[in-house]
Enzyme design. Structure first.
Site, PDB file in Angstrom:
ATOM      1  N   LYS A  81       0.828  -1.209   0.000  1.00 60.11           N
ATOM      2  CA  LYS A  81       0.000   0.000   0.000  1.00 60.11           C
ATOM      3  C   LYS A  81       0.863   1.260   0.000  1.00 60.11           C
ATOM      4  O   LYS A  81       0.669   2.159  -0.825  1.00 60.11           O
ATOM      5  CB  LYS A  81      -0.920   0.008   1.230  1.00 60.11           C
ATOM      6  CG  LYS A  81      -1.888  -1.160   1.282  1.00 60.11           C
ATOM      7  CD  LYS A  81      -2.770  -1.096   2.517  1.00 60.11           C
ATOM      8  CE  LYS A  81      -2.024  -1.331   3.812  1.00 60.11           C
ATOM      9  NZ  LYS A  81      -1.465  -2.689   3.956  1.00 60.11           N
ATOM     10  N   THR A  82       1.807   1.299   0.944  1.00 56.18           N
ATOM     11  CA  THR A  82       2.648   2.490   1.064  1.00 56.18           C
ATOM     12  C   THR A  82       3.518   2.654  -0.174  1.00 56.18           C
ATOM     13  O   THR A  82       3.674   3.772  -0.687  1.00 56.18           O
ATOM     14  CB  THR A  82       3.533   2.384   2.322  1.00 56.18           C
ATOM     15  OG1 THR A  82       2.702   1.946   3.408  1.00 56.18           O
ATOM     16  CG2 THR A  82       4.149   3.706   2.675  1.00 56.18           C
TER      17      THR A  82
HETATM   18  P1  GDP Z   1       2.144  -1.984   3.171  1.00 54.83           P
HETATM   19  O1  GDP Z   1       2.323  -2.585   4.527  1.00 54.83           O
HETATM   20  O2  GDP Z   1       0.971  -2.581   2.472  1.00 54.83           O
HETATM   21  O3  GDP Z   1       2.127  -0.493   3.152  1.00 54.83           O
HETATM   22  O4  GDP Z   1       3.393  -2.498   2.296  1.00 54.83           O
HETATM   23  P2  GDP Z   1       4.730  -1.726   1.890  1.00 54.83           P
HETATM   24  O5  GDP Z   1       4.447  -0.735   0.830  1.00 54.83           O
HETATM   25  O6  GDP Z   1       5.404  -1.249   3.113  1.00 54.83           O
HETATM   26  O7  GDP Z   1       5.536  -2.924   1.206  1.00 54.83           O
HETATM   27  C1  GDP Z   1       5.971  -4.054   1.924  1.00 54.83           C
HETATM   28  C2  GDP Z   1       7.202  -4.626   1.307  1.00 54.83           C
HETATM   29  O8  GDP Z   1       6.950  -5.089  -0.011  1.00 54.83           O
HETATM   30  C3  GDP Z   1       8.328  -3.605   1.174  1.00 54.83           C
HETATM   31  O9  GDP Z   1       9.534  -4.242   1.464  1.00 54.83           O
HETATM   32  C4  GDP Z   1       8.264  -3.200  -0.292  1.00 54.83           C
HETATM   33  O10 GDP Z   1       9.523  -2.793  -0.771  1.00 54.83           O
HETATM   34  C5  GDP Z   1       7.804  -4.462  -0.945  1.00 54.83           C
HETATM   35  N1  GDP Z   1       7.049  -4.205  -2.175  1.00 54.83           N
HETATM   36  C6  GDP Z   1       5.974  -3.410  -2.311  1.00 54.83           C
HETATM   37  N2  GDP Z   1       5.524  -3.434  -3.579  1.00 54.83           N
HETATM   38  C7  GDP Z   1       6.349  -4.252  -4.268  1.00 54.83           C
HETATM   39  C8  GDP Z   1       6.409  -4.687  -5.636  1.00 54.83           C
HETATM   40  O11 GDP Z   1       5.609  -4.329  -6.506  1.00 54.83           O
HETATM   41  N3  GDP Z   1       7.397  -5.581  -5.955  1.00 54.83           N
HETATM   42  C9  GDP Z   1       8.291  -6.021  -5.037  1.00 54.83           C
HETATM   43  N4  GDP Z   1       9.220  -6.883  -5.452  1.00 54.83           N
HETATM   44  N5  GDP Z   1       8.259  -5.630  -3.761  1.00 54.83           N
HETATM   45  C10 GDP Z   1       7.315  -4.753  -3.364  1.00 54.83           C
END
Ligand code: GDP
Length: 478
Positions: free
Chosen positions: A92-93
């Site tokens: 999400k972030t």
């Molecule tokens: P949130 O908890 O949903 O906000 O998730 P984050 O945006 O913090 O992402 C969680 C992890 O997944 C982080 O380490 C990101 O770098 C990774 N991540 C997010 N989107 C992608 C993507 O499209 N591809 C890959 N390989 N990693 C991703």
């Protein structure tokens, strides 16, 4: 006059079970669907510490609202407001960050640098506004205040992980709010990505892609590489066109508070999302229990602006205190009426607080009189902004079980202070900081009292720890 136990409970915003319990104490056996007479109902209401609400008190509020509505004109298409939801770590972030990075024209002053709780970007299909606090906790905290700020929910599902508990919760929340869903299958760059599995799993929640004969738009994206994000924005734009979102462009502004915080030297810094009309510098704003003149207004690029129209987020200075996230705001011309409504709301808030305390006291009594096998987990909570505070309170509220009750005995915005530590110590509470630290006096105090202060920056991290603490408190099985 008769009323069912369930209806009565609902009107007092308490669980029906609490009413049946109380009735039992009063010597009356009733189920939730049973009706009771007026005399008994009144007794119950009083016992629960409630006061009748005077409907006429809200007349001034209604007058102000009418005055604003009368002044608005020139209805135009407005940009959609989007909230991103999904399971923790599904991206999400990252998605919010990527959109922010890529959609700001290079060379534009500074890019989006300020966190004001929302930002807007230009796309080929027009402007889209994103709320910057992802997750359904914030979404439902807003909704519980009656603020329907979101037009479209983007549900992020990681292609390598599939549907998870918070994915399902997000679907439920969007449905309950009647907000259309667009699915973004994320992390498509990963070798282990399996989008078909995601599609399959989603069908069990009746979320079916258009390709598969359903009506939910879906995009395959990578928040890491940026692939598919243009397509996702396109889908959002199309959905918005279908919804024919409109708002009056001219006239007094109204909308919703998305975040508020106190800053040294600046006072209350409040982020607003305009829903109707145009907000201008110098306007007199009534937000929740507070009112004041807009002294300065900035956008998410940190630029001073003079006005903001529908679906545009701004940060303002000029309110005397911080209104709660999710409060509605109105621009008013009559300062006397603004004060009247602010006072009325302050009193109402105080009464409701008192009601909640009474309720808690009553609950205590039951607990002590009753079986005595209920434990409490007391919490003192401090956060950086009102938005996260309310999101956390809403989430903590749902954790209580029959055996362990979560009780937030104090909460607020700002660093953890000495008095927080004292309070936590005297009430045997755990002390939790979300995106805030303890000041030095508080740290010394905690050291001498041998108290643990726990810090978090992720909502789910805090919730998981509280859950763990609760299970640690469960009475051992005999
Ligand atoms: P949130 O908890 O949903 O906000 O998730 P984050 O945006 O913090 O992402 C969680 C992890 O997944 C982080 O380490 C990101 O770098 C990774 N991540 C997010 N989107 C992608 C993507 O499209 N591809 C890959 N390989 N990693 C991703």
């Amino acid at each position: 006059e008769q009323i069912t136990v369930a209806d009565l409970a609902q009107r007092m915003a308490v669980k029906a079970r609490e009413v049946t319990k109380l009735l039992m104490k009063m010597g009356e056996m009733a189920r939730e669907s049973d009706t009771i007479d007026q005399a008994t109902a009144s007794l119950v209401v009083e016992e629960m510490g409630h006061n009748p609400v005077l409907v006429s008190d809200t007349k001034v509020e209604d007058d102000l609202q009418d005055a604003v509505d009368e002044r608005s004109s020139n209805v135009q298409t407005r940009p959609p407001v989007v909230t991103i939801m999904g399971h923790v770590d599904h991206g999400k972030t990252s998605l919010l960050d990527k959109i922010r990075e890529t959609k700001v024209a290079t060379g534009e002053a500074g890019g989006i640098t300020q966190h004001i709780g929302a930002y807007h970007v230009e796309t080929d299909r027009g402007v889209i506004t994103f709320l910057d606090t992802p997750g359904h906790a914030a979404f439902s905290a807003m909704r519980s205040r009656g603020a329907q700020a979101t037009d479209i929910v983007v549900l992020v599902v990681a292609a390598d992980d599939g549907m998870m508990p918070q994915t399902e919760e997000a679907i439920d929340h969007a449905r309950a709010a009647g907000t259309p869903l667009i699915v973004a299958i994320n992390k498509m760059d990963k070798p282990s990505a399996d989008p078909d599995r995601v599609l399959n799993e989603l069908t069990t929640k009746e979320v079916v892609s258009e390709d598969w004969g359903g009506d939910t738009p879906m995009a395959r994206i990578s928040a890491k590489t940026g692939d598919g994000i243009d397509e996702l924005l396109e889908l959002i734009g199309l959905q918005a066109e279908l919804m024919e979102l409109e708002a009056p462009l001219d006239g007094a502004a109204q909308g919703v508070v998305i975040e508020s915080k106190l800053e040294k030297g600046r006072g209350a810094v409040v982020s607003l999302l305009v829903k109707k009309g145009t907000l201008k510098q110098g306007d007199l704003v009534l937000a929740g229990e507070h009112y004041g003149k807009v002294r300065a207004m900035t956008d998410e690029r940190g630029q001073r602006i003079k006005s903001a129209g529908p679906s545009i987020p701004v940060e303002i200075l000029g309110l005397p205190e911080t209104p709660a996230a999710g409060s509605e705001f109105l621009v008013v011309t009559d300062e006397k009426k603004a004060r009247e409504v602010a006072d009325f709301r302050t009193n109402r808030e105080r009464e409701q607080q008192l009601e909640r305390q009474n309720k808690m006291r009553l609950e205590n009594m039951f607990e002590q009189m009753g079986q005595g096998d209920v434990s409490f987990l007391n919490i003192v909570l401090k956060t950086d902004v009102r938005g996260s505070l309310e999101a956390l309170l809403a989430a903590l509220n749902e954790l209580s079980t029959d055996e362990v009750k979560v009780r937030v005995i104090s909460s607020g915005v700002g660093p953890i202070s000495e008095s927080d530590v004292t309070l936590a110590e005297s009430s045997e509470a755990v002390l939790l900081g979300f995106n805030v630290r303890a000041d030095s006096a508080a740290r010394r105090k905690a050291d001498t009292a041998d108290m643990d202060i726990r810090y978090y920056s992720v909502i789910y991290g805090l919730i998981d720890d509280v859950k763990a603490a609760m299970s640690g408190m469960l009475a051992p099985e005999h």
